[in-house]
Design a protein around this motif. Sequence first.
Motif, PDB file in Angstrom:
ATOM      1  N   THR A   2       0.966  -1.283   0.011  1.00 13.87           N
ATOM      2  CA  THR A   2       0.038   0.003   0.050  1.00 13.87           C
ATOM      3  C   THR A   2       0.868   1.248   0.088  1.00 13.87           C
ATOM      4  OG1 THR A   2      -0.051  -0.410   2.571  1.00 13.87           O
ATOM      5  CG2 THR A   2      -1.924  -0.805   0.939  1.00 13.87           C
ATOM      6  N   LEU A   6      -0.071   4.236  -3.825  1.00 18.62           N
ATOM      7  CA  LEU A   6      -0.514   5.445  -3.761  1.00 18.62           C
ATOM      8  C   LEU A   6       0.252   6.260  -5.017  1.00 18.62           C
ATOM      9  CD1 LEU A   6      -2.529   7.488  -3.073  1.00 18.62           C
ATOM     10  CD2 LEU A   6      -1.197   8.419  -1.145  1.00 18.62           C
ATOM     11  N   THR A   9      -0.078   4.874  -8.317  1.00 18.15           N
ATOM     12  CA  THR A   9      -1.496   5.418  -9.045  1.00 18.15           C
ATOM     13  C   THR A   9      -1.341   6.800  -9.363  1.00 18.15           C
ATOM     14  OG1 THR A   9      -2.386   3.866  -7.224  1.00 18.15           O
ATOM     15  CG2 THR A   9      -3.958   5.016  -8.632  1.00 18.15           C
TER      16      THR A   9
END
Lengths: 287, 382
Positions: A2, A6, A9
């Motif tokens: 994770t 981010l 993305t």
Amino acid sequence: MTKRALPVTVMTLLLLAAWYIGAAWLNWPQAAETLARASKPAGFADVLAQAYTMKRPILPTPDQVVVELWNSLTGYAPSSPRNLLFHAWVTAEAALTGLAMGLGLGILLAAGIVYTRTLEASLLPWVIASQTIPILAIAPMIVVILGNIGLTGLLPKAVICMYLCFFPITVGMVKGLRSADPLWLDLMRTYSASGMRAFWSLRLPASMPFLFASLKVSVAISVVGAIVGELPTGGQAGLGARLLSGSYYGQTVQIWAALIMASLLSVALIAVVRGLELVLLGRAGAR
Amino acid sequence: MSDLTTDPYRTSLRTAADWGLVAIALPTLAALALPVGVRNGAVLGWFGGTMAPLFLIGVVLAVVAGASAPKRVWGAWAELAGVALAWLLPLHLLNEGLDLSAGWGLWLFLAAATLLLWRVMGVLAGVPGWTRSVIVPGLFGLGLLVGWEVLVRGFQVPAILLPPPSRIAAALAANAPVLWDDFRQTVLTSVLRGYVMGCGAGFLVAILADRVPFLARGLLPLGNLASAIPVVGIAPIMVMWFGFDWQSKAAVIVVMTFFPMLINTLAGLGNSERIQLDLMRSYAAGYGSTLVKLRLPNALPFLFNGLKINSTLALIGAIVAEFFGTPVVGMGFRISTEVARMNLDIVWATIAVAALTGSGLYGALALLERVTTAWHPSMRGR
């Protein structure tokens, strides 16, 4: 995971946004001209809509490329030359054949270099020098020359891929074959094992992690080699031929679709190698 | 006997060498019974009116001198002279107008000479320093070149398949002005500009990404993905966008070289040790001076790695982009047009120029790396 999701993305979205802005900017003059010629209203929104839907844009938008890719994949039978899967398979065939040949050559050279001092001193510098030669640039000529002696189709492309592939494999395997623990090599000697036996039972298994690291590099450059090898065949089959015919007829959407397909192909092949690595090394107890 | 005990290394080599010599001498003796070539339809043996016996005597003398030399290395040099003489023989016979394709005696003799060369290299590879690192690979390369020349000319391989090196050299000399123009267009104009721009951009973005870790975390996976995709495929697009001149080639090179430089620079910047960074902080050094005085010097080996990878990529990018459209000059243009006209010796000459350029760039970077990173652990102990 994770922690990286981010930023990746965000960067991807930024890239896509830049792509759309670039497409609008590059296609603007042409789109405005088309509208003016058809004497349609040319407000900002009209030109933008036109710029994003042109048939032969200077830079197609990502959605146009995806639609083209989807149409080509689902609209025709996989054996039809209008289906990109057919071309991807032609390219993959050459790349994989070349990879297999490069694997054989690379392992043979590495074994020779590891076991023979004369080869190490005389050959290793040339293995390195061979890669400073821009072979990819002369690949088309190799295709033509091999064509002269009656070798056409798959083999010339595979030869180019082989030349590109053997280097990472040789370098990795030289390191790998030497990575066997000296203690274990001594143990083999106390068993009075032959050199052959030590090679098959100890050195080769010890080199597997290195081999797979090299294979991942090789598979990617093998695809590049196959694509460039297809350029001079003049639009028969394969992703390279697809690029070339797209460039001849100004079919930019087709070029981009072929490029995306090529990227997918090499990512898929790398994934296969990674899967093999997990299975094989897992069996050998490396993980 | 005292000689044997004082130098055990030499004796072990001597015993091994004798068997090697026997293995080389036997095919040579067999070769004497076979013909060396055909002239005007008549099969010629070793003593058929050429100077072949002189060469034979020279080689035998060299091998005898080598075997009886007081030091193994001196012997190797003498044997090397014999090898050189042996490989000059087919060139002499070709000048005499012989057809060598059926001269099995000669080929057997040359095979024996190659074995002798192998032995010589085996001895020289044991001598550390320049002999091992330069002369042995040099001999190997020279051997390949001479073997190529002799085999191609001896078996009369059509030039359309593979011209001998001498013809390539002749084409190189005859077309020097054209090749120089190509070199200037491709290398000095397209490659250098694209290389500087691509590596510079990769470097600057890496510095930026180092300042902003968010950027680095986003860019690194994309960079790894980019190393998997066939970037060279964007060449036709770039030619469409930027036209036929150097701008399109430079654009391809920028895209190809950007990510390798970015990844290597980032890896290099992360290469400084905690303790060194702490020392800089205890000196109250800011980000800028830590970067310039500690982290960039530490990153140099990685930077050079990226620069070396990119030097080959840049050449490839420029030449491939020239296949898709170019002004009527440039190495890629030359290769594609002369292949179509079947002037393969010019194509090979262009390839020789490209190979020399690639190796030259790589060598220059390696030299620069040696000069600037002589202090680095990876360079020590060489």
